[in-house]
Design a protein around this motif. Structure first.
Motif, PDB file in Angstrom:
ATOM      1  N   PRO A 167      -3.163 -54.131 100.840  1.00  0.00           N
ATOM      2  CA  PRO A 167      -2.792 -55.356 100.127  1.00  0.00           C
ATOM      3  C   PRO A 167      -3.676 -56.551 100.485  1.00  0.00           C
ATOM      4  N   HIS A 168      -4.018 -56.713 101.785  1.00  0.00           N
ATOM      5  CA  HIS A 168      -4.761 -57.929 102.129  1.00  0.00           C
ATOM      6  C   HIS A 168      -6.188 -57.896 101.597  1.00  0.00           C
ATOM      7  N   GLN A 169      -6.621 -56.734 101.092  1.00  0.00           N
ATOM      8  CA  GLN A 169      -7.952 -56.664 100.502  1.00  0.00           C
ATOM      9  C   GLN A 169      -7.918 -56.994  99.007  1.00  0.00           C
ATOM     10  N   CYS A 170      -6.723 -57.272  98.493  1.00  0.00           N
ATOM     11  CA  CYS A 170      -6.587 -57.570  97.064  1.00  0.00           C
ATOM     12  C   CYS A 170      -6.368 -59.063  96.859  1.00  0.00           C
ATOM     13  N   SER A 171      -6.726 -59.537  95.664  1.00  0.00           N
ATOM     14  CA  SER A 171      -6.535 -60.959  95.353  1.00  0.00           C
ATOM     15  C   SER A 171      -5.061 -61.221  95.055  1.00  0.00           C
ATOM     16  N   GLY A 172      -4.732 -62.507  94.934  1.00  0.00           N
ATOM     17  CA  GLY A 172      -3.344 -62.866  94.688  1.00  0.00           C
ATOM     18  C   GLY A 172      -2.807 -62.257  93.399  1.00  0.00           C
ATOM     19  N   GLY A 173      -3.615 -62.322  92.331  1.00  0.00           N
ATOM     20  CA  GLY A 173      -3.170 -61.792  91.048  1.00  0.00           C
ATOM     21  C   GLY A 173      -2.967 -60.285  91.124  1.00  0.00           C
ATOM     22  N   GLU A 174      -3.865 -59.627  91.858  1.00  0.00           N
ATOM     23  CA  GLU A 174      -3.730 -58.167  92.009  1.00  0.00           C
ATOM     24  C   GLU A 174      -2.467 -57.814  92.778  1.00  0.00           C
ATOM     25  N   GLN A 175      -2.226 -58.570  93.854  1.00  0.00           N
ATOM     26  CA  GLN A 175      -1.024 -58.308  94.650  1.00  0.00           C
ATOM     27  C   GLN A 175       0.225 -58.465  93.791  1.00  0.00           C
ATOM     28  N   GLN A 176       0.195 -59.495  92.938  1.00  0.00           N
ATOM     29  CA  GLN A 176       1.327 -59.740  92.071  1.00  0.00           C
ATOM     30  C   GLN A 176       1.591 -58.542  91.147  1.00  0.00           C
ATOM     31  N   ARG A 177       0.519 -58.003  90.570  1.00  0.00           N
ATOM     32  CA  ARG A 177       0.691 -56.867  89.650  1.00  0.00           C
ATOM     33  C   ARG A 177       1.183 -55.636  90.400  1.00  0.00           C
ATOM     34  N   ILE A 178       0.655 -55.468  91.644  1.00  0.00           N
ATOM     35  CA  ILE A 178       1.111 -54.333  92.453  1.00  0.00           C
ATOM     36  C   ILE A 178       2.610 -54.441  92.702  1.00  0.00           C
ATOM     37  N   ALA A 179       3.022 -55.659  93.074  1.00  0.00           N
ATOM     38  CA  ALA A 179       4.435 -55.853  93.394  1.00  0.00           C
ATOM     39  C   ALA A 179       5.316 -55.572  92.184  1.00  0.00           C
ATOM     40  N   ILE A 180       4.852 -55.999  90.996  1.00  0.00           N
ATOM     41  CA  ILE A 180       5.663 -55.775  89.803  1.00  0.00           C
ATOM     42  C   ILE A 180       5.730 -54.285  89.471  1.00  0.00           C
ATOM     43  N   VAL A 181       4.574 -53.621  89.530  1.00  0.00           N
ATOM     44  CA  VAL A 181       4.564 -52.187  89.240  1.00  0.00           C
ATOM     45  C   VAL A 181       5.464 -51.449  90.217  1.00  0.00           C
ATOM     46  N   ARG A 182       5.392 -51.837  91.500  1.00  0.00           N
ATOM     47  CA  ARG A 182       6.229 -51.189  92.505  1.00  0.00           C
ATOM     48  C   ARG A 182       7.708 -51.327  92.142  1.00  0.00           C
ATOM     49  N   SER A 183       8.083 -52.523  91.686  1.00  0.00           N
ATOM     50  CA  SER A 183       9.495 -52.737  91.387  1.00  0.00           C
ATOM     51  C   SER A 183       9.930 -52.009  90.126  1.00  0.00           C
ATOM     52  N   ILE A 184       9.024 -51.910  89.143  1.00  0.00           N
ATOM     53  CA  ILE A 184       9.402 -51.194  87.914  1.00  0.00           C
ATOM     54  C   ILE A 184       9.425 -49.691  88.162  1.00  0.00           C
ATOM     55  N   ALA A 185       8.561 -49.236  89.096  1.00  0.00           N
ATOM     56  CA  ALA A 185       8.433 -47.802  89.335  1.00  0.00           C
ATOM     57  C   ALA A 185       9.734 -47.148  89.779  1.00  0.00           C
ATOM     58  N   VAL A 186      10.626 -47.905  90.401  1.00  0.00           N
ATOM     59  CA  VAL A 186      11.891 -47.301  90.828  1.00  0.00           C
ATOM     60  C   VAL A 186      12.886 -47.236  89.681  1.00  0.00           C
ATOM     61  N   LYS A 187      12.455 -47.591  88.483  1.00  0.00           N
ATOM     62  CA  LYS A 187      13.295 -47.557  87.277  1.00  0.00           C
ATOM     63  C   LYS A 187      14.630 -48.253  87.497  1.00  0.00           C
ATOM     64  N   PRO A 188      14.571 -49.519  87.764  1.00  0.00           N
ATOM     65  CA  PRO A 188      15.816 -50.244  88.041  1.00  0.00           C
ATOM     66  C   PRO A 188      16.599 -50.456  86.762  1.00  0.00           C
ATOM     67  N   GLY A 189      17.904 -50.542  86.888  1.00  0.00           N
ATOM     68  CA  GLY A 189      18.726 -50.911  85.746  1.00  0.00           C
ATOM     69  C   GLY A 189      18.326 -52.300  85.290  1.00  0.00           C
ATOM     70  N   ILE A 190      18.092 -53.158  86.246  1.00  0.00           N
ATOM     71  CA  ILE A 190      17.619 -54.501  85.908  1.00  0.00           C
ATOM     72  C   ILE A 190      16.576 -54.921  86.926  1.00  0.00           C
ATOM     73  N   LEU A 191      15.497 -55.537  86.406  1.00  0.00           N
ATOM     74  CA  LEU A 191      14.426 -56.006  87.281  1.00  0.00           C
ATOM     75  C   LEU A 191      14.589 -57.503  87.480  1.00  0.00           C
ATOM     76  N   LEU A 192      14.654 -57.919  88.737  1.00  0.00           N
ATOM     77  CA  LEU A 192      14.761 -59.340  89.037  1.00  0.00           C
ATOM     78  C   LEU A 192      13.395 -59.819  89.507  1.00  0.00           C
ATOM     79  N   MET A 193      12.943 -60.943  88.962  1.00  0.00           N
ATOM     80  CA  MET A 193      11.639 -61.458  89.394  1.00  0.00           C
ATOM     81  C   MET A 193      11.776 -62.901  89.829  1.00  0.00           C
ATOM     82  N   ASP A 194      11.299 -63.174  91.037  1.00  0.00           N
ATOM     83  CA  ASP A 194      11.409 -64.514  91.603  1.00  0.00           C
ATOM     84  C   ASP A 194      10.058 -65.206  91.514  1.00  0.00           C
ATOM     85  N   GLU A 195       9.943 -66.184  90.647  1.00  0.00           N
ATOM     86  CA  GLU A 195       8.708 -66.955  90.494  1.00  0.00           C
ATOM     87  C   GLU A 195       7.488 -66.036  90.428  1.00  0.00           C
ATOM     88  N   PRO A 196       7.435 -65.140  89.483  1.00  0.00           N
ATOM     89  CA  PRO A 196       6.410 -64.115  89.537  1.00  0.00           C
ATOM     90  C   PRO A 196       4.987 -64.655  89.475  1.00  0.00           C
TER      91      PRO A 196
END
Lengths: 517, 328, 336
Positions: free
Chosen positions: B128-157
């Motif tokens: 992660p620390h080798q990635c830019s802020g925007g990249e980290q953000q996309r990683i975090a979102i993909v990670r959260s969607i990957a668990v197939k949540p009933g609902i995805l909560l995003m805090d100041e994405p």
């Protein structure tokens, strides 16, 4: 100038290492009969204490950080307290523990013979010593793990929860690797302390490398061999440190400063609360309550008369020496770090790693280094290191610089680097940067450094014993004298005072750490 | 999908959330907008189970996860959270982070699709620390969607990112959400995020929901000064001066009916204009911004922000006539 | 009374040097008896005493490094071997004192007058009154008998008392015999060597072992302890003075010498003389259960109760000479 100052602290150790290349006729004997055995015992002890301390240190830190249960607040504070008890004191406060195994021993001998008994005996001794060491050393791991959990752990634990890990799973599968750097930092302190102990292993008859150092030095009257063994020991430490650096590798986490939310602790059921209590109280009971109450019960036997007056002087000496040295050492660490930071000095940057060498050397070897250094200086008038408080403080500086260095380096790097650069661009004087910027910002880590060094010096024995001035006793030397005479009752008083003096310092430390959440 | 009933939360004596009622339908993307300190992050954390409410009830998929008697642990709730600071595990590679979630399986081709849409397929082996802020953000979102949540909560994405990045990321995030048919509740202080993403907008002010609706409707029909100001500069002109306005709201501060008019809604006519509907005022300050003038005009003691194109040469202290275009 | 006169006489002899004075002592002795004697010495002579306590080894190391700058006047140790070592390292100086030569038996002082024994300790065998008959053994050599397999308690070979005992056996029987002895004794141990001499006595009392090897004064300390358990332990064991039919029981001295760097030489000599006076000797016996230099002439009830014994008369410098050899034999036998 600051480079010179720094190098000064390495001279004694360098002298020791240089001396280790001298020839010694006993070395072959030591290699043939002792080295393997000593290395083996040392490894067993270090590995045993390491593993057990990891279990208790990390386990308790996790439990009090993540779960909410009745009495958590008080337990969280009690868990640090065993840190006040030096290994030699816990060893002698349990001096008769092995007697309780006597009935078992006799039974074993009657049924299985005396050879089997010797085997059982070794097993029992190692388990007892490993446990005793663990119960006073695990707080190093507890503290570093807990701090790491509260600084960067909260958010990651929450992330693990939202990724469907139960608290227990997130601990085992997710958080352990995250906490690894902090855990290893604590572990290395535990190992250094284990290696440095002489009193406890001597009493329980475990032949570690440190015992070997003293045996060759005094038994064989061969300082050169002693130094050779300590260099051997040192190479182990070095290996471990390099390994640690590699393990930490590039896993530094760049902390974004966002709003810090307090982790919602998970409430435990009654049954689980009981389990948490049992787990957390085991080290507290065996590492503090038992030895402390025993010491008190022994102290009750003391007849107070004029001979107890020593202890007043000893207490004063201990407090003054510890406070003054703690301030000096912290100032030194602060100053060097500041210069390093302010001028972005590459040479000083590499030094941080080396400061830990002093901490990993047995105190007695540092004393030899100081004595050697003193000889070198003997042509200069006015400077004497042995038998002066100045020399003693210098020795403490070498030994404990690392303790003050670590918290300062980290937080100065994190909080002051850019500010210092800005101050420099604004052509501010160094004095202004130090007093108006760095000291106010770093108040907390400075305090932490002072207190940690204070506690360490209060407990310190070998350096003080060898280098102290005439008629100068500290609580630890008094304790040592009395234990040597097997006068446990009298020694209990000075031991208790060592513990009590460290108390307030520890209290402040724990408040700080809990405040960080 | 998500139903929140009478939810309140306090820290010490301070009320953070005050009687919140909220419903999110299956497949809906809802945004909560509010200034910092309005309690919106806390609301997300309570839904995720990371904090306890003072009172109220939360239902996920018709199952109560939190009320006076029940509390379901976060890992057992069917929701996942994208943290403001991403909370990526520093010791794991990007790929390990993404597949960390319990039901994020390597064999799942949908996760691979998400990775491709997010444009992070070249980063998988990095830390992660080798990635830019925007990249980290996309990683975090993909990670959260990957668990197939009933609902995805995003805090100041998108709050930690610069303007350019934000613009392109909004598209990607929206695509990710739609592709994965994820129900999402997003918290932001940036109204443009909300306008872009969401089917429905909820405005939170001092712990209370003050307005809710389709983003454009809320934009056009703010029901308070606070809501109006979220969308940028606004003039509030009492309804009595603009009798023919179709939109107005009652301000609770002073009990006056106001019409909200954006600076760009004004038409400037120069020195002459229709007496009946024009305002006349003196230009107090004027500044060229791009192809427009931005000025402050003193109209009978009320200072009004007005924007107009560069056709007319406007100077300070000049008297001008202008009128609001209330047709849409 | 006689003592007072003697001290006065000594004071007068040394008077010329005693205008203002103090002596600095490096001592390994940390006993209450010493505190009492130091105080008495200062009261009588006005000479102040400064002390640094530490293990003899560390103090010797310190003397060595300080060289001629050392402030120390006297080195006090708890065994002759360390004094021998200090002499060999050139840390002590030869002194002439008729009082010391008269009061100290020849085998307990250096032949060149570098160091002097001041009090005596005997290393004896303790045995369980219940389980052992004192006719079953009579010498250190008997400890090697296989019949004691798994029955002997003795502390670690890191300890100087054991090193000195073995040094005396090397002197008496030669290295080869001594190595055989160490190996056999190790085989007989009831448990891994550990703890101090007290612990060995407790081991015998508790039944873990039947016999043990300890210094006499530890028995004395236990018998007179303020802890009731200690007294009970002491009651269960009896003392046996080994080798009464041949060379005698191994003894060692606690002693001292004047350092080479001493700047208060005559006061230092005076101090050593003072410690050999009968009253001082009695203080050692009474407060610390050590034997006085004239072994069988003491006024301590406890020591008298143990009875007179024949001591090994080898010159104690042999203990120093053979110390390193002894340590190596222990290593070869695997005695930790």
């Amino acid at each position: 100038m600051s480079k010179l100052l720094c190098l000064l602290t390495f001279i004694p150790l360098t002298l020791v290492i240089l001396n280790s290349y001298q020839y010694s006729d006993n070395w072959n004997h030591i290699k043939e009969f002792l080295l393997l055995k000593y290395t083996f015992s040392t490894l067993i002890l270090v590995i045993g204490v390491g593993i057990l301390s990891l279990i208790f240190g990390v386990g308790t830190a996790w439990i009090v950080s993540v779960y909410e249960f009745y009495g958590r607040k008080i337990i969280q504070w009690l868990l640090i307290i065993p840190l006040t008890i030096p290994t030699y004191i816990i060893a002698y406060s349990y001096y008769d523990i092995l007697d309780y195994f006597n009935p078992i021993y006799i039974w074993v001998r009657e049924n299985y013979g005396s050879n089997f008994l010797i085997l059982i005996d070794s097993l029992v001794i190692y388990s007892v010593v490993i446990s005793l060491f663990t119960f006073v050393l695990y707080p190093y791991i507890y503290l570093s793990t807990k701090a790491s959990l509260s600084i960067q752990g909260n958010r990651l634990i929450e992330a693990a929860y939202t990724l469907k890990f139960s608290p227990f799973e997130s601990f085992l599968k997710v958080m352990l690797p995250v906490l690894k750097p902090a855990i290893i930092a604590g572990l290395s302190l535990v190992i250094m302390e284990t290696l440095n102990d002489y009193g406890a292993v001597e009493y329980f008859g475990i032949s570690t490398l440190t015992i070997g150092i003293f045996r060759s030095w005094f038994g064989m009257n061969d300082l050169t061999s002693a130094i050779k063994i300590s260099t051997f020991l040192l190479s182990f430490v070095f290996l471990f440190l390099i390994l640690e650096r590699m393990l930490r590798g590039n896993e530094r986490y760049h902390n974004k400063t966002g709003t810090m939310y307090r982790l919602k602790r998970i409430s435990l059921s009654k049954k689980k609360t009981a389990l948490a209590w049992i787990f957390c109280c085991t080290p507290i009971i065996f590492g503090f309550i038992v030895p402390f109450t025993r010491l008190i019960s022994w102290a009750l036997y003391i007849n107070f008369d004029s001979s107890n007056l020593d202890i007043i002087g000893g207490t004063l000496n201990t407090v003054l020496l510890s406070i003054i040295s703690a301030f000096l050492i912290t100032s030194f660490a602060f100053f060097i770090n500041f210069i390093k930071n302010f001028y972005n000095n590459q040479f000083l940057k590499k030094l941080g790693f080396l400061t830990i060498l002093g901490y990993s050397m047995p105190g007695a070897i540092i004393a030899i280094g100081i004595l050697n250094f003193d000889k070198l200086l003997s042509n200069l008038p006015l400077i004497t290191l042995t038998g002066t408080v100045f020399g003693l403080t210098f020795a403490y500086l070498i030994r404990f610089l690392a303790v003050a260095w670590q918290p300062l380096e980290a937080s100065m790097e994190k909080q002051c680097l850019t500010i210092n650069q800005a101050a420099r661009l604004m052509k501010r004087r160094i004095g202004y940067s130090i007093f108006k910027i760095n000291i106010p910002i770093l108040k907390k880590p400075i305090l932490l450094s002072v207190l940690l060094v204070f506690i360490d010096i209060t407990k310190e024995l070998p350096l003080t014993l060898i280098l102290r001035p005439f008629n100068f006793d500290t609580l630890s030397t008094l304790t040592y004298d009395l234990i040597n005479q097997a006068n446990f009752f009298q020694s209990s008083l000075s031991s208790l005072l060592i513990i009590l003096i460290s108390f307030p310092a520890l209290f402040v430390i724990s408040k700080q750490l809990n405040g960080q959440q | 999908m998500l139903k929140i009933i009478n939810l309140s939360k306090n820290y010490n004596a301070q009320l953070i959330l005050d009687d919140i009622n909220l419903t999110v339908q299956n497949g809906e993307i809802v945004t909560i907008v509010g200034k910092s300190g309005s309690g919106k992050s806390t609301l997300l954390r309570i839904i995720a189970g990371l904090e306890l409410p003072m009172r109220g009830k939360i239902e996920l998929k018709n199952k109560t996860v939190n009320d006076g008697n029940t509390f379901i642990n976060p890992e057992k709730r069917n929701c996942s959270l994208v943290f403001q600071d991403y909370a990526l595990f520093p010791n794991l590679t990007v790929e390990e982070n993404i597949y960390l979630g319990k039901n994020a399986l390597k064999s799942d081709s949908k996760i691979k699709d998400l990775i491709n849409i997010a444009g992070i397929n070249t980063l998988l082996k990095k830390f992660p620390h080798q990635c830019s802020g925007g990249e980290q953000q996309r990683i975090a979102i993909v990670r959260s969607i990957a668990v197939k949540p009933g609902i995805l909560l995003m805090d100041e994405p998108l709050s930690n990112l610069d303007y350019e990045l934000k613009f392109s990321l909004r598209q990607i995030v929206k695509k990710l959400l739609i592709e994965s048919k994820t129900t999402a509740l997003i918290v932001t202080h940036d109204i443009h995020d909300a306008m872009e993403f969401s089917d429905r907008l909820i405005v939170l002010e001092k712990g209370r929901i003050i307005q809710e609706g389709v983003p454009n409707e809320v934009f056009k029909n703010p029901n308070s000064k606070q809501t109006a100001l979220l969308f940028g500069k606004a003039n509030f002109i009492p309804l009595k001066y603009l009798k023919d306005s179709k939109r107005s709201f009652l301000s609770t501060d002073d009990n006056i009916q106001y019409v909200c008019i954006r600076p760009e809604q004004f038409k400037v006519e120069g020195l002459v204009g229709d007496q009946n509907k024009s305002f006349e005022g003196i230009v107090k300050s004027v500044r060229e911004v791009g192809f427009n003038y931005q000025m402050v005009v003193d109209w009978n003691g009320i200072f009004i922000d007005v924007q107009t194109n560069l056709k007319l040469k406007i100077k300070k202290d000049q008297r001008i006539k202008f009128y609001p275009d209330l047709d849409f | 009374m006689l003592n007072t006169i003697l001290i006065l006489v000594l004071t007068i002899i040394h008077f010329q040097n005693i205008l203002y004075s103090e002596i600095n002592i490096y001592t390994h002795r940390h006993y209450d008896s010493d505190k009492i004697l130091f105080q008495k010495f200062t009261d009588f002579t006005g000479i102040d005493i400064n002390i640094i306590k530490g293990s003899a080894d560390q103090l010797i190391q310190r003397l060595e490094n300080e060289g001629m700058n050392s402030p120390a006047d006297i080195l006090l140790t708890v065994d002759a071997g360390r004094l021998y070592r200090a002499k060999n390292k050139g840390l002590l100086q030869s002194i002439s004192s008729d009082v010391l030569i008269r009061n100290i038996p020849e085998s307990m002082r250096d032949k060149d007058n570098y160091w002097f024994g001041l009090s005596v300790r005997a290393r004896v065998i303790v045995y369980s009154k219940e389980r052992v008959n004192n006719r079953e053994l009579s010498s250190y050599e008997d400890l090697a008998n296989p019949k004691w397999k798994g029955r002997l308690a003795i502390r670690s070979s890191n300890n100087i008392y054991n090193q000195s005992l073995l040094a005396s056996i090397i002197t008496a029987n030669g290295s080869d015999e001594a190595l055989k002895w160490v190996k056999s004794v190790r085989e007989n141990m009831a448990r891994k060597p550990r703890g101090n001499d007290r612990d060995q006595i407790r081991a015998v009392a508790s039944g873990i072992a039947d016999i043990g090897v300890v210094n006499t004064y530890y028995v004395g300390l236990l018998e007179n302890s303020s802890n009731g358990n200690d007294v009970k332990v002491a009651e269960k064991v009896a003392i046996l003075f080994p080798n009464q039919n041949d060379r005698g029981t191994h003894i060692n001295v606690s002693g001292g010498g004047v350092t080479k760097s001493s700047k208060n030489k005559s006061e230092a000599i005076f101090f050593l003389e003072f410690l050999t006076l009968e009253s001082s000797q009695n203080t050692f016996a009474k407060n610390n259960y050590e034997y006085p230099l004239r072994l069988n002439k003491n006024n301590s009830d406890l020591i008298s109760k143990w009875g007179n014994f024949k001591s090994d008369k080898i010159h104690l410098s042999k203990l120093g000479e053979n110390n390193a050899e002894a340590v190596k034999l222990f290593d070869k036998a695997g005695w930790e």
